[in-house]
Scaffold this motif. Structure first.
Motif, PDB file in Angstrom:
ATOM      1  N   ASN A 261      -5.525   6.420  -7.137  1.00 50.47           N
ATOM      2  CA  ASN A 261      -5.699   5.019  -6.740  1.00 50.47           C
ATOM      3  C   ASN A 261      -5.132   4.064  -7.796  1.00 50.47           C
TER       4      ASN A 261
ATOM      5  N   TYR B 277      -5.991   6.264   6.220  1.00 51.63           N
ATOM      6  CA  TYR B 277      -5.147   5.597   5.220  1.00 51.63           C
ATOM      7  C   TYR B 277      -5.091   4.096   5.485  1.00 51.63           C
TER       8      TYR B 277
ATOM      9  N   LEU C  25      -8.577   2.512   4.680  1.00 52.87           N
ATOM     10  CA  LEU C  25      -8.790   2.395   3.228  1.00 52.87           C
ATOM     11  C   LEU C  25      -7.890   1.327   2.623  1.00 52.87           C
ATOM     12  N   SER C  26      -6.671   1.199   3.150  1.00 49.08           N
ATOM     13  CA  SER C  26      -5.730   0.188   2.652  1.00 49.08           C
ATOM     14  C   SER C  26      -6.238  -1.221   2.942  1.00 49.08           C
TER      15      SER C  26
ATOM     16  N   GLU D 258      -9.059  -2.102   0.700  1.00 47.06           N
ATOM     17  CA  GLU D 258      -8.584  -2.443  -0.642  1.00 47.06           C
ATOM     18  C   GLU D 258      -8.002  -3.860  -0.666  1.00 47.06           C
TER      19      GLU D 258
ATOM     20  N   SER E  69       0.827  -1.192   0.000  1.00 43.66           N
ATOM     21  CA  SER E  69       0.000   0.000   0.000  1.00 43.66           C
ATOM     22  C   SER E  69       0.872   1.257   0.000  1.00 43.66           C
TER      23      SER E  69
ATOM     24  N   ASN F 128      -1.753   2.351  -4.970  1.00 47.33           N
ATOM     25  CA  ASN F 128      -1.920   3.666  -4.372  1.00 47.33           C
ATOM     26  C   ASN F 128      -3.256   3.770  -3.648  1.00 47.33           C
ATOM     27  N   VAL F 129      -3.255   4.506  -2.557  1.00 48.99           N
ATOM     28  CA  VAL F 129      -4.484   4.761  -1.801  1.00 48.99           C
ATOM     29  C   VAL F 129      -4.606   6.267  -1.614  1.00 48.99           C
ATOM     30  N   LYS F 130      -5.635   6.842  -2.198  1.00 53.56           N
ATOM     31  CA  LYS F 130      -5.864   8.286  -2.089  1.00 53.56           C
ATOM     32  C   LYS F 130      -6.574   8.577  -0.774  1.00 53.56           C
TER      33      LYS F 130
END
Length: 387
Positions: free
Chosen positions: A46, A72, A75-76, A79, A40, A58-60
């Protein structure tokens, strides 16, 4: 094939220290062909890309202040769940670096568990002790740590001291732990002694090679700058104390100036930051000695770098530093006069004494903290089904 998802670092290529450097070396020096890494990365989009033959995603993350790192990680991990489900992956591990998402962890841990995914956590150091956090954030860190310890399948501690702390303070949960250290390399700076960039740096700051003690680290109270500066001022040393740290707009700097009056001692030299890694390495190598005052947990990367490059290392006597330095360093405590006397003694060490400590320090890094060793231990852990 074992799919290892690493979240919690800012990502690779490494632009920072700590976890980013760890992920850089772990992926770059991979030996096993049975491991596929997914890393990540905090970014403005993204997108996916490959680096070190590793899938990086990528994690926006919205700019929401100090909670950005927590979001972060959430969200990671979401994903990771999405990708594992979509691709029907088996034999997966999600490795979470640091304990930021404890209050949300049980929910995502259960979802991953339902997919047959194990979750490992690196608890890092005592983040809840850091002075930069206010009371409420410190309380959050402590609660978050407790909940992640409670629900993790395995805690990978980079310090034996942290492993002991986890086992003792959270014995109620019977946590499963293992120890794998952080890494470093023993290699000389590519800069020669007469390199222009080096000589200009010395001239600019009024410093001579091997005629200074050095401190490199975050400029925060828990790194005991006040003890080290006050004691150096009380010593009889003719050498300088060179401090490489970012002190701009730092209230702690003004507090320290008021309490110690270090501006009256011409030996104390704050020289700002050094971003050129080859130059910083050379400055470490040409220091007479290195002071390390960190006491907030874990294996500190700057200490490993000092042992790998500076001949004489003077460390604050706490369990984490003892564990790393062993008999390859000398130790001070926070009692008045203790470090000052140690500095006076160190100034008169023979060349043989200094060389002996230098050899021990480098050998310690090679034997216990080389990246080759660390990567091998991680690959063994990831490939084997942890019981």
């Amino acid at each position: 094939m074992k799919n290892i998802f690493i979240i919690g670092s800012k990502g690779i290529p490494a632009k920072y220290g700590g976890f980013e450097t760890f992920v850089e070396y772990l992926t770059k020096m991979r030996v096993s062909e049975k491991i596929s890494y997914h890393v990540s990365c905090m970014a403005e989009d993204n997108e996916e890309f490959y680096y070190n033959d590793v899938r990086c995603f990528n994690v926006k993350v919205p700019r929401i202040g100090s909670a950005k790192a927590v979001l972060y990680d959430i969200l990671s991990i979401k994903e990771c769940l999405r990708y594992i489900k979509k691709n029907k992956l088996k034999n997966s591990i999600v490795y979470v670096l640091a304990c930021r998402i404890g209050p949300f962890f049980a929910k995502y841990k259960k979802a991953l568990e339902n997919l047959g995914v194990q979750v490992f956590v690196n608890p890092d150091g005592h983040e809840w002790k850091r002075s930069k956090w206010n009371y409420y954030i410190r309380q959050y860190w402590k609660i978050s740590e407790r909940l992640m310890v409670k629900h993790a399948d395995l805690l990978v501690c980079d310090s034996k001291g942290i492993e002991t702390y986890i086992q003792k303070d959270y014995s109620l949960y019977s946590p499963k732990t293992t120890f794998i250290a952080y890494g470093a390399r023993v290699e000389n700076s590519p800069l020669k002694d007469d390199a222009t960039i080096l000589l200009e740096w010395y001239k600019k700051n009024g410093i001579n090679p091997f005629e200074y003690y050095l401190i490199v680290g975050r400029f925060v109270p828990e790194n005991n700058y006040e003890v080290m500066i006050r004691e150096f001022m009380a010593s009889n040393s003719k050498k300088d104390l060179v401090i490489i740290s970012n002190v701009e707009q730092n209230n702690f700097y003004q507090d320290l100036l008021n309490s110690t009056k270090f501006d009256n001692d011409s030996r104390i030299k704050f020289v700002g930051t050094v971003y050129d890694q080859a130059l910083l390495q050379k400055i470490r190598e040409q220091a007479y000695g290195y002071f390390h005052g960190h006491e907030v947990g874990g294996t500190n990367p700057s200490l490993l770098e000092a042992l790998a490059s500076t001949k004489l290392n003077l460390l604050l006597d706490v369990v984490f530093n003892r564990e790393v330095g062993a008999d390859a360093a000398v130790y001070f405590n926070k009692q008045n006069g203790n470090l000052a006397q140690l500095i006076n003694n160190a100034d008169s060490y023979s060349q043989e004494d200094v060389e002996s400590l230098s050899i021990k320090a480098k050998q310690r890094i090679i034997n216990e903290y080389s990246w080759e060793k660390i990567v091998q231990e991680y690959e063994t852990l990831f490939i084997g089904k942890y019981k």
